[in-house]
Design a protein around this motif. Structure first.
Motif, PDB file in Angstrom:
ATOM      1  N   PRO A 185       6.141  -4.920  -1.763  1.00 25.95           N
ATOM      2  CA  PRO A 185       6.176  -4.941  -0.292  1.00 25.95           C
ATOM      3  C   PRO A 185       7.293  -4.082   0.284  1.00 25.95           C
ATOM      4  N   THR A 186       8.389  -3.938  -0.448  1.00 21.98           N
ATOM      5  CA  THR A 186       9.463  -3.061   0.033  1.00 21.98           C
ATOM      6  C   THR A 186       8.997  -1.619   0.090  1.00 21.98           C
ATOM      7  N   ALA A 187       8.354  -1.158  -0.973  1.00 25.50           N
ATOM      8  CA  ALA A 187       7.851   0.220  -0.989  1.00 25.50           C
ATOM      9  C   ALA A 187       6.791   0.424   0.085  1.00 25.50           C
ATOM     10  N   ALA A 188       5.910  -0.571   0.265  1.00 26.08           N
ATOM     11  CA  ALA A 188       4.845  -0.437   1.260  1.00 26.08           C
ATOM     12  C   ALA A 188       5.395  -0.373   2.675  1.00 26.08           C
ATOM     13  N   SER A 189       6.539  -1.022   2.911  1.00 27.69           N
ATOM     14  CA  SER A 189       7.076  -1.089   4.271  1.00 27.69           C
ATOM     15  C   SER A 189       7.771   0.192   4.707  1.00 27.69           C
ATOM     16  N   LEU A 190       7.979   1.131   3.797  1.00 26.05           N
ATOM     17  CA  LEU A 190       8.744   2.329   4.133  1.00 26.05           C
ATOM     18  C   LEU A 190       7.900   3.407   4.798  1.00 26.05           C
ATOM     19  N   PHE A 191       6.572   3.313   4.664  1.00 29.04           N
ATOM     20  CA  PHE A 191       5.721   4.404   5.107  1.00 29.04           C
ATOM     21  C   PHE A 191       4.584   3.877   5.974  1.00 29.04           C
ATOM     22  N   ALA A 192       3.853   4.801   6.562  1.00 33.77           N
ATOM     23  CA  ALA A 192       2.702   4.431   7.391  1.00 33.77           C
ATOM     24  C   ALA A 192       1.665   3.686   6.549  1.00 33.77           C
ATOM     25  N   PRO A 193       0.851   2.847   7.189  1.00 32.80           N
ATOM     26  CA  PRO A 193      -0.088   2.013   6.433  1.00 32.80           C
ATOM     27  C   PRO A 193      -0.993   2.770   5.478  1.00 32.80           C
ATOM     28  N   HIS A 194      -1.493   3.945   5.882  1.00 37.90           N
ATOM     29  CA  HIS A 194      -2.448   4.636   5.023  1.00 37.90           C
ATOM     30  C   HIS A 194      -1.795   5.234   3.782  1.00 37.90           C
ATOM     31  N   LEU A 195      -0.462   5.198   3.695  1.00 38.83           N
ATOM     32  CA  LEU A 195       0.240   5.739   2.536  1.00 38.83           C
ATOM     33  C   LEU A 195       0.664   4.650   1.556  1.00 38.83           C
ATOM     34  N   ARG A 196       0.214   3.418   1.774  1.00 39.10           N
ATOM     35  CA  ARG A 196       0.650   2.320   0.920  1.00 39.10           C
ATOM     36  C   ARG A 196       0.317   2.560  -0.549  1.00 39.10           C
ATOM     37  N   ALA A 197      -0.938   2.928  -0.846  1.00 36.15           N
ATOM     38  CA  ALA A 197      -1.342   3.098  -2.241  1.00 36.15           C
ATOM     39  C   ALA A 197      -0.489   4.158  -2.924  1.00 36.15           C
TER      40      ALA A 197
END
Length: 527
Positions: A185-197
């Protein structure tokens, strides 16, 4: 205009239908994520798995939105380096077991028990530490995590006896558990939603490097500089990571419920298994536990097995580890397309390959050790990826609870395996380790073979297809209810337009493609 051929459609009958409260149904909420993101990368003797189950692509706090792209990229690189460091440290006891035994004058069977202590600590510490630190910002939590991790590495590096080394391993294991609980979740929170993967994949690349590069380097450094050298290097890296994350990550704590700023409130919805079944989920846990015990029984003591039984040179062992890590990552990428529709056959295939690996190692021959290393790496990679996917399909709870339960089963097996292996080494020597691992792997294969054909056919329907079909059936049920309540008059008023729309929808469905039609037929036969 008063045309006798024109009838006015009165919408009053629709009012009660639209206003009434819908009854509770068992269909999935379409706002939930249809397919939780599951990623697993094998390392030497184990694996690092991430389950990202938030329905939104990532929660971004206000502070995270203020990060520049450069700073966010550097923070993600630091997290990936942390994944590399923690994964390599976890596997270090396998690579250094023989050197530690010689350096501390302890039996190799007792050194192997350090793997049990590490795995048990991960099982017991992950959830409590996550709960305790959830009110902290990710910057504080992760910086403190690597501070504690560094303390554990210093204790291990300066150990003159086995108890101090065990204490250092336990401390670093607690930090390891917290890191892997919050890194996704830390990595996912750093970028826009479509860049999560993409961002979470970067973390897994770091974990993959632990098996491909980290373990061979640890083996070489332990043999040439002493077993303490890798732990001193890890301690220095821990200091660097603690400082880097403190400078790069956003500092605000997550918003609490009822916060005035709704943009800072994380979404609380979670996906669940599309085929929830307690019985089937328990079967997955049994297979996971048995396979993990089988793996760690032999793999914890693989270095002395290679050097003393298979008579593989000490300089060749790092090459074998690098070869195995490369094969594992490549196999993980190759098997991923088959998981959505062939989870159970893929698990069975992984168990068969592992059985071949234990059979080769049981011969005790040098060439068989090389072939066994390749087969073990490929089989374990296939098994880890497929087991995680299979567990998520049957999870009877929210996916993060199911993933935690799966992780407990995997690490519990990793704690029991070294105990079994240590007892065998003391009583019978190293040669019998692959035989016991083979027996346990065949037991896991037998449990896997007990899945009934009906469930196998249901699992062949991908999760997103199943949810789409359920949504279609729910739409048809609502349409039939609407027609029943509004009566024939409304149906006549709708007339040709409604029928034409229905026919157009049917034509569109028929053009969906042969693959989807086969899934629909499977679903229709089971309904």
């Amino acid at each position: 205009m008063n045309d006798p051929l024109t009838r006015t459609l009165e919408l009053d009958p629709l009012g009660p239908l639209l206003d009434r409260e819908e009854p509770a149904t068992t269909t999935h909420d379409l706002h939930l994520e249809a397919e939780p993101t599951t990623l697993t990368i094998p390392v030497v003797g184990g694996g690092e798995a991430i389950v990202v189950d938030e329905p939104e692509a990532g929660y971004r706090s206000t502070a995270a939105l203020t990060l520049s792209p450069r700073r966010a990229g550097l923070a993600l690189s630091a997290l990936a380096l942390g994944a590399f460091a923690t994964g390599a440290n976890e596997a270090s006891i396998v690579a250094l077991s023989a050197n530690i035994a010689r350096g501390l004058g302890a039996p190799v069977s007792q050194v192997g028990l350090l793997a049990t202590a590490f795995a048990l600590t991960v099982v017991l510490a992950a959830i409590p530490l996550t709960v305790v630190t959830r009110r902290l910002s990710k910057r504080v939590a992760l910086s403190a995590t690597f501070g504690v991790w560094t303390v554990g590495l210093v204790l291990a590096a300066s150990a003159a006896a086995l108890p101090q080394l065990a204490a250092g391993r336990i401390v670093s294991a607690a930090a390891h558990a917290l890191f892997w609980a919050i890194v996704a979740p830390t990595a996912a929170s750093l970028f826009a939603p479509h860049l999560r993967a993409r961002s979470v994949t970067r973390i897994m690349v770091g974990a993959a490097a632990a098996g491909v590069v980290g373990t061979p380097l640890i083996t070489v450094a332990g043999g040439s500089l002493g077993w303490q050298a890798p732990y001193w290097a890890f301690a220095a890296l821990g200091v660097l990571l603690a400082v880097a994350l403190a400078l790069l990550l956003p500092g605000s704590a997550p918003a609490r419920r009822g916060a005035s700023d709704p943009t800072d409130s994380p979404v609380e919805h979670h996906a669940t298994g599309d085929l929830p079944s307690m019985r089937a989920f328990v079967r997955v846990l049994v297979v996971t536990f048995a396979a993990s015990v089988a793996m760690t029984t032999t793999w914890t003591y693989i270095v002395p097995f290679y050097t003393d039984v298979a008579e593989v040179g000490t300089r060749t062992v790092p090459i074998l580890f690098a070869l195995g890590g490369t094969v594992a990552v490549g196999t993980t990428l190759a098997v991923t397309p088959y998981l959505a529709t062939h989870a159970v056959p893929t698990v069975a295939f992984g168990l068969v390959v592992l059985s071949v690996a234990w059979t080769l190692l049981a011969t005790g021959l040098g060439w068989a050790a090389v072939a066994g290393q390749v087969a073990q790496a490929a089989g374990w990679a296939v098994l880890l990826a497929a087991l995680l996917n299979w567990a998520m399909r049957h999870s009877p709870w929210r996916s993060e609870v199911g993933a935690s339960t799966y992780t407990v089963a995997m690490n519990s097996g990793a704690a029991v395996g070294p105990l079994v292996g240590g007892l065998l080494v003391e009583q019978h020597g190293l040669r019998d380790l692959p035989v016991v691992s083979l027996a346990l792997t065949l037991l896991a294969a037998g449990v896997t073979a007990g899945v009934d054909r009906t469930m196998l056919r249901r699992l062949r329907v991908p999760r997103h297809v199943r949810l789409a079909l359920e949504a279609r059936d729910a739409m048809r049920a609502r349409r039939q209810e609407w027609q029943r309540r509004t009566g024939a008059a409304v149906g006549e008023a709708i007339g040709t337009a409604g029928q034409g729309a229905a026919r157009a929808a049917d034509r569109g469905a028929r053009r969906a493609g042969s693959a989807l039609r086969s899934h629909v037929r499977d679903w229709a036969e089971l309904s």
